[in-house]
Design an enzyme around this catalytic site. Structure first.
Site, PDB file in Angstrom:
ATOM      1  CG  HIS A 166      -3.211  -3.553  -5.845  1.00 23.90           C
ATOM      2  ND1 HIS A 166      -2.860  -3.513  -7.278  1.00 23.90           N
ATOM      3  CD2 HIS A 166      -2.460  -2.321  -5.434  1.00 23.90           C
ATOM      4  CE1 HIS A 166      -2.319  -2.487  -7.635  1.00 23.90           C
ATOM      5  NE2 HIS A 166      -1.901  -1.608  -6.783  1.00 23.90           N
ATOM      6  CG  PHE A 167      -7.128  -1.570  -6.616  1.00 20.81           C
ATOM      7  CD1 PHE A 167      -6.778  -0.636  -5.463  1.00 20.81           C
ATOM      8  CD2 PHE A 167      -6.716  -1.409  -7.639  1.00 20.81           C
ATOM      9  CE1 PHE A 167      -5.536   0.182  -5.695  1.00 20.81           C
ATOM     10  CE2 PHE A 167      -5.587  -0.585  -7.820  1.00 20.81           C
ATOM     11  CZ  PHE A 167      -4.959   0.142  -6.879  1.00 20.81           C
TER      12      PHE A 167
END
Length: 144
Positions: free
Chosen positions: A48-49
């Site tokens: 993420h991410f």
């Protein structure tokens, strides 16, 4: 002020889901201010991410819920209980949280009736509002 050892005596959460590093102030049974240091090594940043690491909003809310739990468990009547997440109102996110940020977590218990509690919560980074909400909990006895 509570260090991580004391926090672990209050909250049942453990790595990787313990999201409060230190408590800097306590108003018994009413209000708690705590800190979560967000590092590049947080497991959630792997997905993420990977190219743009941002702390998931639900984990910011969880950190606020844990801070509320510390506030609730400061009351002698709630020793041996656990606060289970029961609802959230008015949740808004205003800023992204990235590696290197220090989240200041504030929780104020606004209502405690029977097994139901409510708290107004907010998270900030360097004075900038990150998230605010009202969280509701159902208190339950811990299994023996």
């Amino acid at each position: 002020m509570l260090d991580i050892k004391k926090i672990k005596e209050i909250l049942p959460h453990r790595y990787p889901f313990l999201l409060v590093d230190r408590v800097i102030s306590v108003e018994e049974g009413k209000k708690v201010t705590a800190i979560k240091n967000v590092t590049a090594n947080e497991e959630f940043f792997n997905g993420h991410f990977p190219e743009y690491p941002v702390m998931p909003g639900v984990l910011i809310v969880e950190a606020l819920a844990q801070t509320s739990g510390i506030a609730m468990m400061q009351s002698e009547a709630n020793k041996g209980k656990i606060g289970l997440f029961a609802g959230i109102d008015g949740c808004r996110f205003k800023r992204q949280v990235v590696p290197g940020d220090q989240l200041l977590l504030e929780a104020e218990i606004t209502r405690m009736r029977g097994a139901i509690a409510k708290a107004k919560v907010k998270a900030t980074v360097e004075g900038d509002l990150v998230c605010e909400a009202e969280i509701m909990f159902a208190l339950s006895d811990l299994p023996k």
